[in-house]
Design an enzyme around this catalytic site. Structure first.
Site, PDB file in Angstrom:
ATOM      1  N   ALA A  75     -10.195  -1.290  -2.078  1.00  0.00           N
ATOM      2  CA  ALA A  75      -9.570  -0.057  -2.565  1.00  0.00           C
ATOM      3  C   ALA A  75     -10.477   0.673  -3.542  1.00  0.00           C
ATOM      4  O   ALA A  75     -10.640   1.896  -3.466  1.00  0.00           O
ATOM      5  CB  ALA A  75      -8.228  -0.381  -3.219  1.00  0.00           C
ATOM      6  N   ARG A 343       6.470 -13.088   7.165  1.00  0.00           N
ATOM      7  CA  ARG A 343       6.012 -14.215   6.361  1.00  0.00           C
ATOM      8  C   ARG A 343       7.104 -14.827   5.495  1.00  0.00           C
ATOM      9  O   ARG A 343       7.145 -16.045   5.313  1.00  0.00           O
ATOM     10  CB  ARG A 343       4.832 -13.767   5.489  1.00  0.00           C
ATOM     11  CG  ARG A 343       3.572 -13.542   6.302  1.00  0.00           C
ATOM     12  CD  ARG A 343       2.444 -12.981   5.459  1.00  0.00           C
ATOM     13  NE  ARG A 343       1.224 -12.880   6.254  1.00  0.00           N
ATOM     14  CZ  ARG A 343       0.102 -12.341   5.816  1.00  0.00           C
ATOM     15  NH1 ARG A 343       0.038 -11.826   4.598  1.00  0.00           N
ATOM     16  NH2 ARG A 343      -0.969 -12.300   6.589  1.00  0.00           N
ATOM     17  N   ALA A 457      -1.683  -8.106   7.694  1.00  0.00           N
ATOM     18  CA  ALA A 457      -2.671  -7.112   8.130  1.00  0.00           C
ATOM     19  C   ALA A 457      -2.343  -5.691   7.683  1.00  0.00           C
ATOM     20  O   ALA A 457      -3.043  -4.751   8.056  1.00  0.00           O
ATOM     21  CB  ALA A 457      -2.890  -7.160   9.647  1.00  0.00           C
TER      22      ALA A 457
END
Length: 665
Positions: A75, A343, A457
């Site tokens: 970032a 998850r 992802a």
């Protein structure tokens, strides 16, 4: 290329008084070595000048820039070179060399609806991300991210990122958890673009290589201490040069925080030791809120006993989770998605299997990830790094035996609250207000595109989309070379005083002891499953640990490469993040995404979405929990909480918002 400023060379030859004793501090840097900052092609910093306004004990250098980026992971690099590309005189401050940033550890891939494996649409990606967030994500930001995703991946390809390929030469896309086609009705999507199982490594090196084309000034091995705030505006940062002990004030019209997460608040995590929530803590000390810190993602597959990450890509390539009975147990918990459920669902399912006695090993305290049914050629080409990692850390040959795995802290969904442009916001009198001059992106920020649970992802996508968004937003509102706002002469004085205090503190408890106490408290009291009594006990324990910070003991009294001092500064940052995490979790009386309460097992929305909403009375804002937590910590370590609404509207009619529903896979 290294260079030495004339003012800088004079600076370190002055006589300094350190710890009550006068020492002659000769120049630690010469023209042959890196001095105040390292630059490959960056502009020579002619603005740097000596200042003695905040300290006579430490060398202080003032710098002026159009923009300052703190952090040089994915970032930070994307924001920094985006600004330099637009003509802004940009400084990038980082406590470690850019390619050692934790982005390098990301394995699985980056999501984008390219449609290389089957027909795909970014709106389906949008739907999956909203659902994955358990309807706590802001839909305008999710709209922006998923719509920008295909172009962002193509941009990376044009920068030279060596994506894995299909036989037709297109970017290879693998299946990942929580990804579907046709708004959840079309089966499993293959949306995750990858570079084998080393996507983060490739992404970081690609971005760093690209950044060298531009005039960015890199301040490498500089530890950012605090924001420089004036009248509610951010006007730069103050930092410590770890190489020579000098203090640097960076005055800038725009400051971007891209410092990553704070995974090291927990005892077992996949995070690097450098993931200490520095930017999050800087914002907290500035009196600004953090958002949704109670939402901590436990990755289902950390190597048992080591915590090292085993990518979700293993299951995307066909790997399965099995219990001690050899059963593929995820079929019971997520009949459709199975091992590729989101998850939080997989981590809870694994924990239940272990609790109910179906764990593996002599202590029945983990499960197995089976890959040996897959062709060895597939493992070698698609998962080469995992094969190596499993052998090193678990002694397992993945072509012959399963990998022992256990849920491990992996990602922080919460962070510094921003809008989809990357602008940091506060919430005043029921309205979001932009903090002038301050931006955040990456894991340090909460846009909020991940809400209560991040899809695998989506993190690498978050980095490049919102790093770029920060640069674009600054370019829209400012022009290169505009006057830099002034700061008070004594700006940063408290930061230097704190640093000096920690350097000479002589209490009874080592930094390492306090850190391990904090980490074990978080691990034991704010884990995959949480209960009110355990969380409350954790709050009390953590506050008690925080109160002993004044009794800390450091050993290194030097100023050159004082890692003892830096680790203590990092502990201060971790403690602020941990306090907000556990107090926010104790206050949230529901289960949503990664926050699973055993005493409040259901999600509490404004309506009961398991039933038709017609005829239901809408709950008031104070009665439901579909809202963002805003947390503050005062100087004494007391946490206070507020809440702000979730944004359910999209940016335009190209994308229809997704109303809350029961979340199942």
């Amino acid at each position: 290329m290294a260079f030495l400023n004339v003012a800088s060379s004079r600076l370190l030859s002055k006589t300094l008084q350190l710890g009550g004793r006068v020492q002659n501090c000769t120049a630690t840097c010469t023209a042959a070595t890196r001095n105040f900052h390292f630059s490959v092609y960056g502009r020579k910093d002619t603005s740097a000048k000596l200042s003695d306004s905040i300290s006579t004990q430490y060398p202080v250098v003032d710098h002026d820039f159009d923009a300052v980026v703190v952090g040089a992971g994915g970032a930070g690099l994307r924001a920094a070179f985006g600004l330099s590309e637009a003509g802004f005189n940009t400084a990038c401050i980082t406590k470690l060399f850019p390619t050692r940033s934790h982005t390098v550890a990301a394995q699985g891939g980056i999501n984008a609806a390219l449609g290389n494996m089957e027909d795909d649409d970014w709106r389906w990606h949008f739907y999956d991300t909203v659902k994955g967030s358990d309807w706590l994500g802001d839909q305008d930001a999710i709209h922006y991210m998923t719509e920008q995703a295909p172009a962002s991946v193509i941009e990376l390809e044009n920068y030279g990122m060596p994506f894995s390929r299909t036989e037709q030469g297109k970017i290879y896309q693998r299946a990942f958890g929580g990804q579907s086609l046709k708004f959840g009705k079309g089966g499993q999507a293959h949306r995750c673009c990858c570079v084998a199982d080393r996507t983060g490594h490739s992404l970081l090196h690609t971005l760093y290589g690209r950044s060298l084309r531009y005039d960015t000034s890199y301040f490498v091995e500089y530890f950012a201490l605090d924001l420089l705030m004036e009248n509610g505006e951010c006007r730069g940062v103050i930092a410590l040069c770890m190489e020579d002990g000098s203090i640097h004030r960076f005055r800038a019209k725009n400051t971007v925080i891209a410092t990553g997460g704070y995974g090291r608040t927990f005892f077992s995590c996949t995070s690097a030791h450098t993931c200490t929530g520095d930017g999050t803590a800087m914002v907290t000390r500035a009196g600004l809120p953090c958002q949704d810190l109670e939402f901590v993602q436990f990755h289902p597959t950390g190597i048992y006993g080591a915590g090292c990450l085993i990518t979700e890509g293993c299951r995307g390539e066909g790997g399965i989770l099995i219990n001690s009975e050899g059963e593929r147990f995820m079929e019971r918990y997520a009949p459709v998605a199975k091992d590729l459920a989101s998850r939080d669902v997989v981590s809870r399912s694994m924990t239940i299997e272990i609790r109910e006695g179906r764990g593996c090993g002599k202590d029945k305290d983990h499960v197995y990830l089976q890959l040996h049914h897959l062709p060895p050629s597939q493992l070698a080409s698609r998962l080469p790094g995992i094969s190596e990692t499993a052998m090193i850390f678990a002694g397992v040959d993945v072509t012959k035996e399963p990998i022992p795995v256990l849920p491990t802290v992996h990602y922080n969904m919460g962070g510094i609250p921003t809008n989809y442009k990357g602008q940091v916001i506060t919430h005043v009198n029921g309205e979001d207000r932009v903090v002038p001059g301050l931006y955040a992106c990456g894991e340090a920020a909460s846009a909020s595109v991940h809400g209560a649970n991040r899809l695998g992802a989506n993190s690498l996508l978050d980095l490049v989309v919102f790093g770029r968004a920060c640069a674009l937003s600054i370019a829209e509102s400012c022009k290169p070379g505009e006057p830099v706002p002034s700061i008070k002469e004594n700006a940063g004085e408290e930061s230097v005083a704190n640093l000096d205090k920690l350097r000479f503190t002589n209490g009874s408890t080592r930094t390492s002891e306090l850190r391990i106490n904090m980490q074990k408290t978080m691990q034991n009291h704010a884990a995959v499953f949480r209960t009110g009594s355990v969380l409350k006990e954790g709050c009390e324990k953590l506050s008690a640990i925080n109160s002993t910070m004044d009794d800390i003991k450091t050993f290194d009294r030097g100023i050159v490469w004082n890692t003892d001092l830096v680790e203590t500064l990092e502990l201060q940052n971790l403690m602020l993040c941990a306090l907000q995490t556990i107090y926010g979790a104790e206050a949230r009386k529901e289960s949503r995404g990664a926050h699973a309460r055993e005493d409040y097992k259901v999600r509490i929305d404004e309506y009961d979405y398991s039933k038709p909403i017609q005829g239901q009375q809408k709950k008031s804002f104070s009665e439901h929990w579909r809202k963002h937590t805003l947390s503050y910590v005062d100087g004494k370590g007391k946490v206070s909480l507020e809440y702000r609404p979730v944004i359910d509207t999209t940016l335009n009619e190209d994308c229809v918002s997704v109303p809350p529903a029961i979340r199942s896979y």
